[in-house]
Motif scaffolding. Structure first.
Motif, mmCIF file in Angstrom:
data_model
loop_
_atom_site.group_PDB
_atom_site.id
_atom_site.type_symbol
_atom_site.label_atom_id
_atom_site.label_comp_id
_atom_site.label_asym_id
_atom_site.label_seq_id
_atom_site.Cartn_x
_atom_site.Cartn_y
_atom_site.Cartn_z
ATOM 1 N N ASN A 199 -8.287 -1.511 7.438
ATOM 2 C CA ASN A 199 -9.270 -2.303 6.709
ATOM 3 C C ASN A 199 -8.639 -2.914 5.445
ATOM 4 O O ASN A 199 -8.881 -4.066 5.103
ATOM 5 C CB ASN A 199 -10.442 -1.377 6.354
ATOM 6 N N TRP A 200 -7.797 -2.104 4.758
ATOM 7 C CA TRP A 200 -7.088 -2.597 3.572
ATOM 8 C C TRP A 200 -6.233 -3.814 3.935
ATOM 9 O O TRP A 200 -6.200 -4.820 3.241
ATOM 10 C CB TRP A 200 -6.195 -1.489 3.006
ATOM 11 N N LEU A 201 -5.551 -3.683 5.084
ATOM 12 C CA LEU A 201 -4.622 -4.737 5.512
ATOM 13 C C LEU A 201 -5.368 -6.020 5.847
ATOM 14 O O LEU A 201 -4.883 -7.117 5.592
ATOM 15 C CB LEU A 201 -3.854 -4.227 6.747
ATOM 16 N N GLU A 202 -6.548 -5.900 6.413
ATOM 17 C CA GLU A 202 -7.275 -7.076 6.885
ATOM 18 C C GLU A 202 -8.223 -7.642 5.834
ATOM 19 O O GLU A 202 -8.853 -8.671 6.074
ATOM 20 C CB GLU A 202 -8.054 -6.722 8.148
ATOM 21 N N ALA A 203 -8.297 -6.976 4.665
ATOM 22 C CA ALA A 203 -9.224 -7.455 3.622
ATOM 23 C C ALA A 203 -8.851 -8.877 3.211
ATOM 24 O O ALA A 203 -7.678 -9.182 2.985
ATOM 25 C CB ALA A 203 -9.174 -6.522 2.416
ATOM 26 N N SER A 222 -0.849 -4.318 -5.490
ATOM 27 C CA SER A 222 -0.565 -2.963 -4.996
ATOM 28 C C SER A 222 -1.780 -2.055 -5.011
ATOM 29 O O SER A 222 -2.647 -2.156 -5.878
ATOM 30 C CB SER A 222 0.529 -2.313 -5.845
ATOM 31 N N THR A 223 -1.781 -1.166 -4.051
ATOM 32 C CA THR A 223 -2.875 -0.203 -3.894
ATOM 33 C C THR A 223 -2.269 1.172 -3.636
ATOM 34 O O THR A 223 -1.261 1.282 -2.934
ATOM 35 C CB THR A 223 -3.738 -0.570 -2.661
ATOM 36 N N VAL A 224 -2.897 2.182 -4.198
ATOM 37 C CA VAL A 224 -2.488 3.565 -3.920
ATOM 38 C C VAL A 224 -3.661 4.269 -3.250
ATOM 39 O O VAL A 224 -4.779 4.237 -3.767
ATOM 40 C CB VAL A 224 -2.126 4.306 -5.228
ATOM 41 N N ARG A 251 -16.810 0.726 -1.499
ATOM 42 C CA ARG A 251 -17.235 -0.584 -2.032
ATOM 43 C C ARG A 251 -16.166 -1.635 -1.808
ATOM 44 O O ARG A 251 -16.440 -2.764 -1.426
ATOM 45 C CB ARG A 251 -17.503 -0.461 -3.542
ATOM 46 N N GLU A 252 -14.892 -1.250 -2.036
ATOM 47 C CA GLU A 252 -13.787 -2.213 -1.910
ATOM 48 C C GLU A 252 -13.521 -2.583 -0.464
ATOM 49 O O GLU A 252 -13.216 -3.726 -0.159
ATOM 50 C CB GLU A 252 -12.505 -1.634 -2.532
ATOM 51 N N LEU A 253 -13.564 -1.571 0.419
ATOM 52 C CA LEU A 253 -13.265 -1.816 1.830
ATOM 53 C C LEU A 253 -14.587 -2.007 2.569
ATOM 54 O O LEU A 253 -15.059 -1.097 3.250
ATOM 55 C CB LEU A 253 -12.502 -0.639 2.440
ATOM 56 N N LEU A 282 0.855 -1.200 0.000
ATOM 57 C CA LEU A 282 0.000 0.000 0.000
ATOM 58 C C LEU A 282 0.881 1.236 0.000
ATOM 59 O O LEU A 282 1.734 1.401 0.879
ATOM 60 C CB LEU A 282 -0.899 0.022 1.248
ATOM 61 N N PHE A 283 0.656 2.099 -0.985
ATOM 62 C CA PHE A 283 1.409 3.356 -1.070
ATOM 63 C C PHE A 283 0.501 4.506 -0.677
ATOM 64 O O PHE A 283 -0.535 4.733 -1.308
ATOM 65 C CB PHE A 283 1.942 3.532 -2.497
ATOM 66 N N ILE A 284 0.890 5.248 0.370
ATOM 67 C CA ILE A 284 0.139 6.447 0.743
ATOM 68 C C ILE A 284 0.692 7.593 -0.106
ATOM 69 O O ILE A 284 1.739 8.155 0.185
ATOM 70 C CB ILE A 284 0.261 6.768 2.254
#
Ligand SMILES: NC(=O)c1ccc[n+]([C@@H]2O[C@H](COP(=O)([O-])OP(=O)(O)OC[C@H]3O[C@@H](n4cnc5c(N)ncnc54)[C@H](OP(=O)(O)O)[C@@H]3O)[C@@H](O)[C@H]2O)c1
Length: 306
Positions: A194-198, A142-144, A285-287, A108-110
């Protein structure tokens, strides 16, 4: 058996809140810090000492982790080099380290909403260029995240704006009608968690703010502040010529005295941009289960007093 995540930027405004949340929810965190020991009171946190530009440190950081949250970033600087060293080269380095770690599958890139307008400033261009590196590491899911302005206790960048409200003034560095998004740091951190635990990796680029439709402008914030502080709050527009001159002087002084300035001509360009609003419906929707809950009006009295 603990699940392990690597975190950069853990000593920053967002990173401090994030690392506490991760540790409290049972994640083992390998956290990068340029100065250690940093905080020793958090269980399950292992501090790795180093910089975004040291490959061996980054390989150590990601070793045995299942995901990387890359939250380190240069938000102030006096040259393109200051920003590109951390934000572009540093991102390339951590992507390389993560893709070389057999255990690591998610990244994940902030980034920043500023990446939408790379021509405005060194900061915006560096975030944009960093994002362009991601497709080159296709082995990682990967997610931004592109946050709007993040606020909360402990944030130094927006502190002067909140503190001036104590004296009934809302400083306006652009046009009072310019629109922008805001998000409280707790909601930002909740999205990252939430992203991490998806269960399934979330991929793609997502803008993120508190979901206020159409965002805010300075006039609406002054009205909100009047309501919750029960006193008049007036917009004080800083003349464009004046703020430009101040920014040029600050940049010149930063070169002379060798510090990293926040107010630069590029920052003024960012302030002048009319629309920093965004739409978070695809991220929601994704999270599944994530939705911003903190309202600016709820925390404003606290921020004004800080
Ligand atoms: N705050 C916002 O409103 C906002 C909005 C959009 C995007 N973002 C992005 O979110 C991220 C975190 O922002 P923040 O507000 O928490 O910023 P911050 O308080 O300035 O923290 C930046 C973090 O990055 C670390 N860092 C900087 N250069 C580094 C380097 N060369 N090597 C290793 N670590 C380095 C800092 O370490 P030190 O403690 O050692 O300096 C600190 O931990 C940044 O990438 C920023 O661009 C923030």
């Amino acid at each position: 058996m603990f699940r392990t995540v690597a975190l950069t930027g853990a000593t920053g405004f967002i990173g401090r809140v994030l690392i506490a949340k991760l540790a409290a929810s049972g994640w083992k965190v390998r956290a990068l810090a340029r100065r250690v020991p940093f905080r020793q009171d958090l269980p399950l946190v292992e501090w790795i000492c180093g910089d975004m530009n040291c490959d061996s440190v980054l390989c150590d950081l990601v070793s045995g982790t299942e995901a990387v949250i890359h939250c380190a970033g240069a938000i102030r600087g006096k040259s393109w080099d200051d920003f590109s060293r951390t934000n572009v080269t540093g991102t390339r380095n951590i992507l390389r380290a993560a893709s070389g770690a057999p255990s690591c599958s998610r990244f994940l890139f902030i980034s920043s909403l500023a990446a939408r307008e790379p021509h405005l400033s060194w900061y915006a261009r560096s975030k944009f260029e960093a994002e362009q590196l991601i497709p080159g590491f296709s082995g990682l899911a990967s997610t931004v995240f592109r946050p709007a302005a993040v606020y909360g206790l402990g944030d130094k960048a927006m502190q002067p704006f909140f503190q001036a409200m104590r004296y009934g003034i809302l400083l306006v560095p652009g046009d009072p009608g310019n629109r922008f998004g805001l998000i409280h740091v707790d909601d930002m951190v909740a999205a990252i968690h939430n992203w991490l635990e998806a269960g399934q990796p979330v991929k793609g680029t997502y803008e993120i703010d508190d979901g206020t439709s159409g965002g805010y402008d300075y006039t609406s914030i002054a009205a909100l502040a009047e309501q919750v502080l029960s006193r008049p709050v007036h917009c004080l527009q800083i003349p464009l010529g004046g703020i430009r001159m101040l920014a040029r002087f600050n940049l010149w002084l930063a070169h002379l005295l060798n510090y990293a300035p926040i107010l630069t001509p590029g920052k003024v360009m960012e302030f002048q941009h009319p629309d920093w609003t965004c739409d978070i419906s695809s991220l929601k929707r994704e999270l599944a289960g994530w939705s911003p809950v903190t309202k600016l009006e709820t925390v404003l009295p606290l921020l004004v007093r800080m």
